[in-house]
Write an enzyme that holds these catalytic residues in place. Sequence first.
Site: not given
Ligand SMILES: Cc1cc2nc3c(=O)[nH]c(=O)nc-3n(C[C@H](O)[C@H](O)[C@H](O)COP(=O)(O)OP(=O)(O)OC[C@H]3O[C@@H](n4cnc5c(N)ncnc54)[C@H](O)[C@@H]3O)c2cc1C
Lengths: 253, 639
Positions: B331, B436
Amino acid sequence: MKLTLKVWRQAGPKDKGQFETYQLDNASLDMTFLELMDALNEKLIAEGKDPVAFEHDCREGICGSCAMMVNGRPHGPGQEITTCQLNMKAFKDGETITVEPWRTNSFPVIKDLVVDRSSFEKIMEAGGFVNVEVGSAVDSNTYKVSKARADEAFDAAACIGCGACVAACKNSSAMLFVAAKVSQYALLPQGKTEGVQRAWNMLAKMDELGFGSCSNTGSCEAECPKGVSLSHIARLNREFIKAGFRKAGAEKL
Amino acid sequence: MAKLDAKIPNGPLAQKWTNHKNSLKLVSPANKKKMDIIMVGTGVAGAAAAASLGQMGYNVKVFCFQDSPRRAHSVAAQGGINATKNYRNDNDSVYRLFYDMIKGGDFRAREANVYRAAEVSSSIIDQLTAQGVPFAREYGGNLTTRSFGGVQVSRTFYAQGQTGQQVLLGSYSALKRQAAKGSVTMYERRQMLEIVTIDGKARGIICRNLVTGEMERHSAHAVVMATGGYGTIYFLSTLAVNSSGEAAYAAYKKGAFFANPSFIQIHPSCIPQLNEYQSKLTLMSESLRNDGRVWAPKAQGDKRKPNEIPVEERDYYLERRYPAFGNLVPRDIASRAAKERCDAGYGVGETGYAVYLDFSDAIKKQGKKVIENKYGNLFDLYEKITGESPYKMPMKIYPAGHYTMGGLWVDYNLMTTIPGLYAIGEANFSDHGANRLGASALMQGSGDGYFVLPITINDYLADEIQTPKISTDLPEFHDAENEAKARIEKLMNINGKTSPLAFHKKLGKIMWDRAGMARNAEGLKKGIEEINQLEDEFYKDLNITGSTDSMNQTLERALRVAASFEIARLIIYDALNRNESCGAHFREEYQTQDGEALRNDEEFSYVSVWEYQGNQKMPNLHKEDLVFEEVKVQQRSYK
Ligand SMILES: Cc1cc2nc3c(=O)[nH]c(=O)nc-3n(C[C@H](O)[C@H](O)[C@H](O)COP(=O)(O)OP(=O)(O)OC[C@H]3O[C@@H](n4cnc5c(N)ncnc54)[C@H](O)[C@@H]3O)c2cc1C
Ligand code: SF4
Ligand code: FES
């Protein structure tokens, strides 16, 4: 583009609520509907007024947060789109647009356009899962699922839990939401084993929470942003008939 | 520097995790029942971890700011999730995925963590499938895969273009199952504002109830941050609009070190900005580059329609510059190449800041039906937004902020520098180095959540079995609550004229211009000044209407923006310190003659780890040296 917005304002769950009318002069055709709401809120903040509370997050039609009745239709005019995907091209200059929250007793209003959809969470807790422990899974290819079946399961699994089906239904039934989950799992060998019990549990919870029953009007399917099909309700009914037998049997045991 | 012990196990790379697991302490079922764990975040990482810990018998308290865990930002991931199943016999293996990630990350990630992420990847697919996730299948009934950018094997599992939704819903269903059993208690619509530490250990959080406005205190024996990334620092990004680094900032401020903040991935294929009101940019999945060819006109300022430009007058610049990988380069490389073309005047679209992603050859070769099957919903999404059909016209794409490789520093056990405070998923820094690889975030988040944290956290909790339930009446809770209240009061009392959204847009522009796809020392220094200025203005002119004792979304946003200023500066300090170009971090001063990134392993083969020293103050830099025992560090080449 000049628009008049008639927006439901309700300070809290106990407040009666009423429509307020706002004029917006700076709308543009390439905005989405939520960007229009942003613009309205920026204007209200600049005037020292409380902006309109509404729910949104992904803004690309997948998280299911956004939920508005626009001109009397869940997610507004258009097919298979969420409110955040609704484009201002769907409206005409000078138009008056009415914006309301989902109206159903099972989703009480919290503030303005924000409703409490925790009843969906309770339905999910009643059975929206496969009973499998983390760490006990077998190799994925042990399950063979024909492409057609996998695709159909996917179509059901595409539900975003927005609640438009309930808002669209004159009985306030959550049947399409429940059917989508039941059907997804019933179509897959991993979930089939418990299919009957699952259907029973989720439907019982739906009734208990005060959602209405399904009279097959089909308005849920018409307004569902993800095109979840009525055929899943038919499958649920089949599972439920089985559930009825099984339940009757279980009580005898 | 006792604090920066990465706790990497001894022994050969392939045995480290197994040996480590065997050496970790366990907690008996009876003791687990007496212990509380707080999980902030319900994305793929948090949902999986909470479900697993609940199943193991801990009492898990789960927080998110949405009204349902199912709406966490992860739901928007599109393209897929990697696993080393080698179902295609294309000679894939744990080692190859590990190597692809290390190389893709431009040799700036910790070997042991990356290897483990690859090692647990296969189990994730099995677990999710067992939970009823409808991954795409072949006609014969087996799971199918596709290839993704930056690699030469086909190891990416997917569910149409909605893999994140399906993976998240799979983990969400496991979470709901535990909630039904009572091992998990859900606290939705909560904004976490402070971490509470007692005697140096993380013991709880303070959050605001977003419905009632009340401050709440929650205690636990350990706290886990699964709070996602901070890519919204650019305002316009592919992230859900309410995502932010607010929670990570709260941890940083409390003493958790922050690693590699400037490593932010800019995704090459997003729908370009259409207007000034726009609130987010929509991603067009990387999987599209399997069949789509990227090009720009050979002539500058060519205003003809793409279909009217003959093939000889098109510059398939990725195929030209990188013949070995072509359109499938990683990327960071694809993004910079697009920027290079547009900056040089070859861009298309109204603003000249777009290039084409063209499917006409693929449609000719494979037929419309096949292409529709692979990408139908992405094509529809594109058409809904732009009004143009990719079946007939090439897509217009441009890079946008997408993923933060940087995050809270964690050791091999995923614990931050605050004992008892863990970070998983995108919130930590651990597995992706300076860039990544596609489809590895869902994998890392799910892996952390299902198979790593639930193993490593016992080692810490085993020493806590004597600690009774922690009272929220302790002075530390009181102080932290007051701190959060004071912050809110301060913001509410500014009574200025400008909305938090307007400030966020301004901050976003500073960050995109100064610390976006290309950075230089001069611009970065100016950036710091601009951020400080904007922050000062924020505290003079912010306007939050409404009250604190009920739902107030303007306040919620203001709190996130307030936290973003410090993160923005942190990004810049880090980018300034790193006098090299690596992965997504491109310093214009450090490039080869043909514009490729120039890494400096002599001086910068380390993780930069920052310690908070106060607002607007230069943080302290610590270094975790990167030791490569297994791979030979090489210049990354995709030519
Ligand atoms: C458009 C898009 C497409 C993507 N496609 C891919 C893909 O095809 N394959 C891949 O591997 N990755 C992909 N990614 C990356 C991937 O989706 C993310 O990196 C991953 O889902 C992050 O997951 P997470 O569980 O770490 O956090 P998130 O899913 O971001 O969850 C964060 C959580 O924390 C909570 N939270 C945050 N701050 C607070 C706060 N202050 N108080 C209370 N709660 C809070 C939120 O409510 C949420 O529940 C993509 C990302 C994007 C943006
Ligand atoms: S079935 Fe359709 S309308 Fe109902 S909740 Fe799911 S996506 Fe929304
Ligand atoms: S904001 Fe996520 S579906 Fe509309």
